[in-house]
Write an enzyme that holds these catalytic residues in place. Structure first.
Site, short mmCIF file in Angstrom:
data_model
loop_
_atom_site.label_atom_id
_atom_site.label_comp_id
_atom_site.label_asym_id
_atom_site.label_seq_id
_atom_site.Cartn_x
_atom_site.Cartn_y
_atom_site.Cartn_z
N HIS A 81 1.28 2.97 -4.89
CA HIS A 81 0.56 3.62 -3.80
C HIS A 81 -0.90 3.73 -4.19
O HIS A 81 -1.25 3.75 -5.37
CB HIS A 81 1.12 5.01 -3.53
CG HIS A 81 2.51 5.03 -2.97
ND1 HIS A 81 2.79 4.69 -1.68
CD2 HIS A 81 3.69 5.36 -3.55
CE1 HIS A 81 4.09 4.81 -1.46
NE2 HIS A 81 4.67 5.21 -2.58
N CYS A 93 6.14 0.08 -2.02
CA CYS A 93 7.19 1.02 -2.41
C CYS A 93 8.47 0.78 -1.61
O CYS A 93 9.14 -0.21 -1.85
CB CYS A 93 6.68 2.46 -2.26
SG CYS A 93 7.69 3.67 -3.16
#
Length: 509
Positions: free
Chosen positions: A445, A346
């Site tokens: 994630h 991310c």
């Protein structure tokens, strides 16, 4: 998840509040939820207001606190934004992003938010009502302490909520902090008469030793308050429940105390960014039988690493500035020259690129910041956040396999690095693998939670072991999480059984 449970005409809510922050509220709610669910009750978790950088994404694309997702699992439910209507994600010393019903409504400093809270009380009460309409029992988690005098006005996280819906309360305190009787008695003394009257009991958490040695203190507390001590919960050895609070970050390192530190273990270093977010990404690594995980603040702490991970960040430009000013850019480049591997997740993906642009000043006054120039990627931060659960096909090691995860980011990334993707989402390229295959980067994630990803990760990291390699490859983190929730509930039920829980709820035996 299976949601078959006992139907009842009795609707009940019980709230767990803490004498301090990190007193064990989340853990206790998780335990109570699983105990009730195991006894065939239709139960759900709820937290009116949460402050955390660890969050989860619901199937409907909403964002809630990580603890409520864990508690939902304890209830054998899918997470819902009804379970956590307000989430605050700190992005400065005095301000947070405010998320209502799973969606951001903007950033507010603490003073502005305090004045805005009266607008949210009805939202919180309505969410609880909807949840209670769907389930017979709701177990509520408070936030911080109900005795924080400066926060009592407009309170919707503790006694303000309990008073608004008229529910019973139990207060938990962690004996590890010391002064447990002062914490419990002081909390009680600072409450109003109506608030005191709804306290059904105290719970002491994480006690080690002979509980009879506490008896004189327990008797004193009951005499002074007329409130019983419902349970003394023992310290539970080797318990792993995902955390949402940065205070639990140290557990990622402490979980490795019993690991094999020999050459047969893979050494993974996660950079401890000041605004690290979703650090539960690495829980699966911290409990893996043949991975040594280190959370490192300085490059000097990153010793003998096979893999360096740049994690997610709530303030990516600020964390990138911190990273380079502390010499991590040099450490990462040296690590790659020596043949090591690097992974970005991310915000970490964004930092590994060439440039991060923030033309609308979503995160800071800095309009652009050069990245680490390790992947040909340029990211533009936007005010629209991507929130979605993901089923993808990973294409690592010239192999393809299914993985799951979730996206939660404000930014659009483009560049030639995506020509060699990390995975495919409905045939759309996501993430990147460097041409020399030393670097992988993804927006996903929770990727380590996927059973099939771990052996591929070990293979990519050139991990090999002469002993116990099968247990390493076959480690199932999802099954491990479920086993840990069950372990927690069994240990708590030994001292706080379902009959006592029902008494607190005020429902018939």
């Amino acid at each position: 998840m299976n949601n078959t449970a006992k139907k009842s005409n009795q609707k009940a809510t019980l709230m767990v509040q803490g004498a301090t922050s990190d007193a064990g509220k989340s853990i206790l709610v998780t335990a109570l939820c699983r105990i009730l669910r195991n006894n065939n009750f239709n139960v759900a978790p709820f937290k009116p207001q949460n402050m955390a950088l660890n969050s989860a994404v619901t199937a409907q694309g909403g964002e809630i606190g990580r603890a409520q997702a864990v508690q939902a699992q304890a209830c054998k439910l899918e997470p819902s934004t009804l379970m956590n209507p307000i989430l605050l994600k700190p992005n400065s010393q005095t301000g947070s992003q405010v998320i209502v019903h799973g969606k951001s409504i903007g950033n507010m400093d603490a003073k502005v938010y305090h004045g805005y809270k009266p607008n949210l009380l009805n939202e919180v009460i309505d969410s609880h009502k909807q949840l209670n309409d769907l389930h017979d029992i709701v177990i509520v988690e408070g936030a911080g302490s109900p005795a924080e005098i400066n926060l009592r006005e407009h309170d919707l996280a503790n006694m303000g909520f309990a008073e608004a819906i008229d529910c019973p309360v139990i207060i938990v305190a962690d004996i590890h902090r010391g002064g447990v009787f002062a914490h419990l008695y002081g909390t009680y003394a600072l409450l109003s008469d109506s608030e005191k009257s709804r306290i059904k009991g105290f719970v002491i958490n994480q006690f080690r030793g002979d509980v009879s040695l506490l008896q004189s203190g327990l008797d004193w507390l009951t005499q002074k308050t007329s409130v019983p001590v419902l349970a003394v919960i023992p310290f539970i050895e080797n318990l792993h429940i995902e955390a949402e609070d940065s205070m639990q970050l140290g557990n990622l390192n402490s979980n490795n105390n019993s690991k094999n530190n020999s050459k047969d273990a893979l050494n993974v270093c996660v950079i401890a960014l000041p605004k690290i977010s979703n650090f539960t990404d690495f829980d699966a690594l911290s409990v893996h039988p043949q991975i040594n995980l280190s959370l490192c603040k300085t490059p000097e702490q990153c010793i003998n690493a096979d893999v360096i991970i740049v994690p997610g960040s709530k303030s990516v430009i600020a964390d990138l500035t911190w990273l380079t000013s502390n010499g991590w850019d040099k450490k990462i480049n040296q690590h790659l020259r020596y043949g090591g591997k690097v992974m970005g997740i991310c915000g970490g993906l964004q930092m590994l690129g060439n440039q991060i642009l923030d033309p609308k000043h979503i995160e800071s006054e800095v309009a652009q910041k050069d990245g680490l120039n390790l992947l040909d990627i340029q990211t533009t931060l936007t005010d629209q956040k991507t929130l979605t659960q993901v089923n993808a096909t990973c294409v690592l090691n010239d192999e393809s396999f299914d993985v799951t995860g979730y996206e939660i980011h404000a930014g659009i990334s483009e560049g030639k690095a995506f020509d060699q993707p990390f995975c495919l989402i409905n045939s759309i390229k996501e993430g990147a693998i460097s041409t020399d295959k030393q670097i992988i980067a993804t927006y996903l994630h929770g990727i380590f939670d996927s059973k099939q990803f771990m052996p591929a990760f070990l293979k990519w990291a050139d991990f090999s072991s002469n002993t116990n390699i099968e247990s390493a490859v076959n480690f199932d983190y999802q099954a491990f999480k479920e086993q840990q929730i069950e372990y927690l509930s069994q240990e708590v039920e030994k001292v706080f059984d379902v009959h006592l829980i029902k008494q607190c709820l005020g429902i018939n035996p």
